[in-house]
Write a protein that holds these residues in place. Sequence first.
Motif, PDB file in Angstrom:
ATOM      1  N   ALA A 161     -64.105  -2.420  24.561  1.00 23.43           N
ATOM      2  CA  ALA A 161     -63.240  -2.299  25.575  1.00 23.43           C
ATOM      3  C   ALA A 161     -63.030  -1.032  26.347  1.00 23.43           C
ATOM      4  O   ALA A 161     -63.503  -0.140  25.661  1.00 23.43           O
ATOM      5  CB  ALA A 161     -61.844  -2.725  25.134  1.00 23.43           C
ATOM      6  N   GLU A 162     -63.028  -0.987  27.531  1.00 23.79           N
ATOM      7  CA  GLU A 162     -63.042   0.216  28.246  1.00 23.79           C
ATOM      8  C   GLU A 162     -61.591   0.944  28.475  1.00 23.79           C
ATOM      9  O   GLU A 162     -60.806  -0.008  28.782  1.00 23.79           O
ATOM     10  CB  GLU A 162     -63.666   0.112  29.730  1.00 23.79           C
ATOM     11  CG  GLU A 162     -63.854   1.597  30.355  1.00 23.79           C
ATOM     12  CD  GLU A 162     -64.413   1.305  31.895  1.00 23.79           C
ATOM     13  OE1 GLU A 162     -64.133   2.295  32.605  1.00 23.79           O
ATOM     14  OE2 GLU A 162     -64.990   0.646  32.126  1.00 23.79           O
ATOM     15  N   LEU A 163     -61.389   2.119  27.962  1.00 31.77           N
ATOM     16  CA  LEU A 163     -59.782   2.315  28.017  1.00 31.77           C
ATOM     17  C   LEU A 163     -59.931   3.530  29.182  1.00 31.77           C
ATOM     18  O   LEU A 163     -60.929   4.393  29.438  1.00 31.77           O
ATOM     19  CB  LEU A 163     -59.627   2.965  26.651  1.00 31.77           C
ATOM     20  CG  LEU A 163     -59.779   2.207  25.531  1.00 31.77           C
ATOM     21  CD1 LEU A 163     -59.320   3.152  24.296  1.00 31.77           C
ATOM     22  CD2 LEU A 163     -59.050   0.717  25.522  1.00 31.77           C
ATOM     23  N   PHE A 164     -58.896   3.547  29.888  1.00 32.94           N
ATOM     24  CA  PHE A 164     -58.483   4.833  30.614  1.00 32.94           C
ATOM     25  C   PHE A 164     -57.485   5.448  30.267  1.00 32.94           C
ATOM     26  O   PHE A 164     -56.471   5.106  30.188  1.00 32.94           O
ATOM     27  CB  PHE A 164     -58.317   4.474  31.976  1.00 32.94           C
ATOM     28  CG  PHE A 164     -58.274   5.560  32.949  1.00 32.94           C
ATOM     29  CD1 PHE A 164     -59.258   6.554  33.276  1.00 32.94           C
ATOM     30  CD2 PHE A 164     -57.083   6.083  33.521  1.00 32.94           C
ATOM     31  CE1 PHE A 164     -59.230   7.702  33.903  1.00 32.94           C
ATOM     32  CE2 PHE A 164     -57.064   7.181  34.370  1.00 32.94           C
ATOM     33  CZ  PHE A 164     -58.084   8.175  34.568  1.00 32.94           C
ATOM     34  N   ILE A 165     -57.713   6.826  29.678  1.00 27.58           N
ATOM     35  CA  ILE A 165     -56.565   7.538  28.967  1.00 27.58           C
ATOM     36  C   ILE A 165     -56.426   8.947  29.709  1.00 27.58           C
ATOM     37  O   ILE A 165     -57.276   9.651  30.101  1.00 27.58           O
ATOM     38  CB  ILE A 165     -57.221   7.964  27.584  1.00 27.58           C
ATOM     39  CG1 ILE A 165     -57.575   6.600  26.767  1.00 27.58           C
ATOM     40  CG2 ILE A 165     -56.322   8.563  26.702  1.00 27.58           C
ATOM     41  CD1 ILE A 165     -58.034   6.800  25.231  1.00 27.58           C
ATOM     42  N   THR A 166     -54.774   9.167  29.852  1.00 32.00           N
ATOM     43  CA  THR A 166     -54.559  10.434  30.640  1.00 32.00           C
ATOM     44  C   THR A 166     -53.726  11.154  29.211  1.00 32.00           C
ATOM     45  O   THR A 166     -52.840  10.335  28.564  1.00 32.00           O
ATOM     46  CB  THR A 166     -53.648  10.139  31.567  1.00 32.00           C
ATOM     47  OG1 THR A 166     -52.741   9.392  31.377  1.00 32.00           O
ATOM     48  CG2 THR A 166     -54.693   9.476  32.623  1.00 32.00           C
ATOM     49  N   ARG A 167     -53.627  12.409  29.385  1.00 34.29           N
ATOM     50  CA  ARG A 167     -52.767  13.097  28.474  1.00 34.29           C
ATOM     51  C   ARG A 167     -51.643  13.580  29.260  1.00 34.29           C
ATOM     52  O   ARG A 167     -51.467  14.539  29.914  1.00 34.29           O
ATOM     53  CB  ARG A 167     -53.680  14.347  27.845  1.00 34.29           C
ATOM     54  CG  ARG A 167     -53.091  14.791  26.761  1.00 34.29           C
ATOM     55  CD  ARG A 167     -53.818  15.794  25.987  1.00 34.29           C
ATOM     56  NE  ARG A 167     -53.381  16.064  24.526  1.00 34.29           N
ATOM     57  CZ  ARG A 167     -54.143  17.012  23.692  1.00 34.29           C
ATOM     58  NH1 ARG A 167     -55.380  17.139  23.782  1.00 34.29           N
ATOM     59  NH2 ARG A 167     -53.689  17.093  22.442  1.00 34.29           N
ATOM     60  N   SER A 168     -50.646  12.485  29.267  1.00 36.70           N
ATOM     61  CA  SER A 168     -49.414  12.682  29.796  1.00 36.70           C
ATOM     62  C   SER A 168     -48.426  11.660  29.124  1.00 36.70           C
ATOM     63  O   SER A 168     -48.661  11.202  27.932  1.00 36.70           O
ATOM     64  CB  SER A 168     -49.391  12.157  31.018  1.00 36.70           C
ATOM     65  OG  SER A 168     -49.960  10.938  31.350  1.00 36.70           O
ATOM     66  N   TYR A 170     -43.653  10.354  29.139  1.00 35.90           N
ATOM     67  CA  TYR A 170     -42.365  10.250  29.570  1.00 35.90           C
ATOM     68  C   TYR A 170     -41.548  10.956  28.367  1.00 35.90           C
ATOM     69  O   TYR A 170     -40.116  10.612  28.281  1.00 35.90           O
ATOM     70  CB  TYR A 170     -42.136   8.909  29.919  1.00 35.90           C
ATOM     71  CG  TYR A 170     -41.022   8.689  30.864  1.00 35.90           C
ATOM     72  CD1 TYR A 170     -40.558   9.678  31.919  1.00 35.90           C
ATOM     73  CD2 TYR A 170     -40.156   7.785  30.511  1.00 35.90           C
ATOM     74  CE1 TYR A 170     -39.450   9.011  32.766  1.00 35.90           C
ATOM     75  CE2 TYR A 170     -38.941   7.433  31.375  1.00 35.90           C
ATOM     76  CZ  TYR A 170     -38.957   7.860  32.467  1.00 35.90           C
ATOM     77  OH  TYR A 170     -37.654   7.756  33.302  1.00 35.90           O
ATOM     78  N   THR A 171     -41.808  11.779  27.445  1.00 40.18           N
ATOM     79  CA  THR A 171     -41.018  12.181  26.376  1.00 40.18           C
ATOM     80  C   THR A 171     -40.864  13.780  26.482  1.00 40.18           C
ATOM     81  O   THR A 171     -39.981  14.277  25.564  1.00 40.18           O
ATOM     82  CB  THR A 171     -41.479  11.662  25.144  1.00 40.18           C
ATOM     83  OG1 THR A 171     -42.733  12.225  24.836  1.00 40.18           O
ATOM     84  CG2 THR A 171     -41.768  10.149  25.238  1.00 40.18           C
ATOM     85  N   GLY A 172     -41.654  14.504  27.061  1.00 41.04           N
ATOM     86  CA  GLY A 172     -41.375  15.862  26.864  1.00 41.04           C
ATOM     87  C   GLY A 172     -42.493  16.343  25.727  1.00 41.04           C
ATOM     88  O   GLY A 172     -42.675  17.662  25.637  1.00 41.04           O
ATOM     89  N   GLU A 173     -43.161  15.432  25.070  1.00 41.49           N
ATOM     90  CA  GLU A 173     -43.984  15.685  23.965  1.00 41.49           C
ATOM     91  C   GLU A 173     -45.497  15.669  24.312  1.00 41.49           C
ATOM     92  O   GLU A 173     -45.741  15.166  25.490  1.00 41.49           O
ATOM     93  CB  GLU A 173     -43.756  14.772  22.807  1.00 41.49           C
ATOM     94  CG  GLU A 173     -42.505  14.721  22.048  1.00 41.49           C
ATOM     95  CD  GLU A 173     -42.282  16.265  21.160  1.00 41.49           C
ATOM     96  OE1 GLU A 173     -43.213  16.842  20.999  1.00 41.49           O
ATOM     97  OE2 GLU A 173     -41.038  16.538  21.114  1.00 41.49           O
ATOM     98  N   ASP A 174     -46.359  16.283  23.543  1.00 43.92           N
ATOM     99  CA  ASP A 174     -47.893  16.050  23.986  1.00 43.92           C
ATOM    100  C   ASP A 174     -47.976  14.391  23.561  1.00 43.92           C
ATOM    101  O   ASP A 174     -47.064  13.835  22.916  1.00 43.92           O
ATOM    102  CB  ASP A 174     -48.419  16.942  22.721  1.00 43.92           C
ATOM    103  CG  ASP A 174     -50.089  16.419  23.126  1.00 43.92           C
ATOM    104  OD1 ASP A 174     -50.498  16.373  24.230  1.00 43.92           O
ATOM    105  OD2 ASP A 174     -50.990  16.854  21.921  1.00 43.92           O
ATOM    106  N   GLY A 175     -48.955  13.943  24.236  1.00 43.09           N
ATOM    107  CA  GLY A 175     -49.087  12.454  23.963  1.00 43.09           C
ATOM    108  C   GLY A 175     -50.160  11.923  25.032  1.00 43.09           C
ATOM    109  O   GLY A 175     -50.848  12.686  25.910  1.00 43.09           O
ATOM    110  N   PHE A 176     -50.312  10.567  24.909  1.00 44.31           N
ATOM    111  CA  PHE A 176     -51.427  10.018  25.991  1.00 44.31           C
ATOM    112  C   PHE A 176     -50.639   8.590  26.294  1.00 44.31           C
ATOM    113  O   PHE A 176     -49.954   7.868  25.835  1.00 44.31           O
ATOM    114  CB  PHE A 176     -52.718   9.538  25.199  1.00 44.31           C
ATOM    115  CG  PHE A 176     -53.099  10.948  24.381  1.00 44.31           C
ATOM    116  CD1 PHE A 176     -54.336  11.486  25.092  1.00 44.31           C
ATOM    117  CD2 PHE A 176     -52.803  11.171  23.192  1.00 44.31           C
ATOM    118  CE1 PHE A 176     -54.687  12.677  24.438  1.00 44.31           C
ATOM    119  CE2 PHE A 176     -53.470  12.350  22.578  1.00 44.31           C
ATOM    120  CZ  PHE A 176     -54.446  13.046  23.043  1.00 44.31           C
ATOM    121  N   GLU A 177     -51.269   8.225  27.743  1.00 48.20           N
ATOM    122  CA  GLU A 177     -50.979   6.913  28.251  1.00 48.20           C
ATOM    123  C   GLU A 177     -52.443   6.146  28.380  1.00 48.20           C
ATOM    124  O   GLU A 177     -53.373   6.761  28.891  1.00 48.20           O
ATOM    125  CB  GLU A 177     -50.299   6.949  29.560  1.00 48.20           C
ATOM    126  CG  GLU A 177     -48.849   7.348  29.576  1.00 48.20           C
ATOM    127  CD  GLU A 177     -48.095   7.224  30.465  1.00 48.20           C
ATOM    128  OE1 GLU A 177     -48.702   6.905  31.565  1.00 48.20           O
ATOM    129  OE2 GLU A 177     -46.970   7.194  30.500  1.00 48.20           O
TER     130      GLU A 177
END
Length: 354
Positions: A161-168, A170-177
């Motif tokens: 599967a092709e994923l599109f990942i951003t490092r961002s 909605y929590t104030g923490e490091d993380g990914f969408e």
Amino acid sequence: MVPFAGYSMPVQYKSGLMAEHQHTRQAAGLFDVSHMGQLKLIGADAAAALESLMPVDVQGLAEGKQRYGLLLNDEGGVIDDLMFFNQGNDTWFLIVNGACKLTDIAHIETHIGNRCQIVTLPTQGLLALQGPQAVTALSRLVPGVEKLVFMSGASFAWNGAELFITRSGYTGEDGFEISVPGDHTEALARALLAQPEVKPIGLGARNSLRLEAGLCLYGNDIDSTTTPPEAALNWAIQKVRRTGGERAGGFPGAAKVLAQIDNPASLTKKRVGLIAKERVPVREPAVLENLDGQHVGHVTSGLLSPTLNQPIALAYVQPEYAQPGTEVFAMVRGKPVAMVVSPTPFLPPRYHRG
């Protein structure tokens, strides 16, 4: 589970809101936010077209980078807030709020549908992995994501599967969408939940996490009747769109919004953060009064902060009460609760900036 924007959404899982909140702050929490709207704008004029709808710098955003945006109406009110990403090759990827997505897409099609191709992605899933150990868990499955920094992104592959990942997030923490094809979303979610750092997180903790981070919730803290300056979102309007030059102004409501930026004294309300002096939760839409019992504003989001163990809130107040340190009183069941205007975010953000 509760109905939300046409979906059935989890408020909390077995461990409960408080435990989910703390787990996200300490390890990694997984949110299914597939109800959000995803779309692409494609074409040589797409950047300029999108910029005509928002008071932000679209054309100057570098390839591989993401930015926060605001769709405005002709009165300068916020139709929705969104994230947009420059994928290169004249392609722009947008994520809009779930409750607003149909209205947003119709608005975009009406105003710029003749200037670029608009491709909606209704079958894409969207997972958010948030917390200080998110990078550890995700990089096991998708090597290379650890190289991303806050507000950047790239395409990756996982199990075909092709994923599109951003490092961002909605929590104030490091993380990914993670944007993932719908038919791979459950498998990826289960693979992430199999990692020792990761637990599922519901809407309740998503709300408390974003409020501690001082982030607006559309429909509560911003809406079509509030302008960016009233909402304390001037930081989202880059200089190139404010003063001088051919790209200044030109967005819906520009005259009103730019006048408010130039003359803050013209504002009749302003969004602020509040911290209560006593441990009495203050929730929206609590009325705010001054020492003389006069109405000076209202709470738009409020709860007991799991991290600070103090009631916190976002609110709109008359500008003379917006200075940090100012005391106001929230009316809770007929009794005044003293609250102090405080800077946001309530917790220092922990985004990974490299």
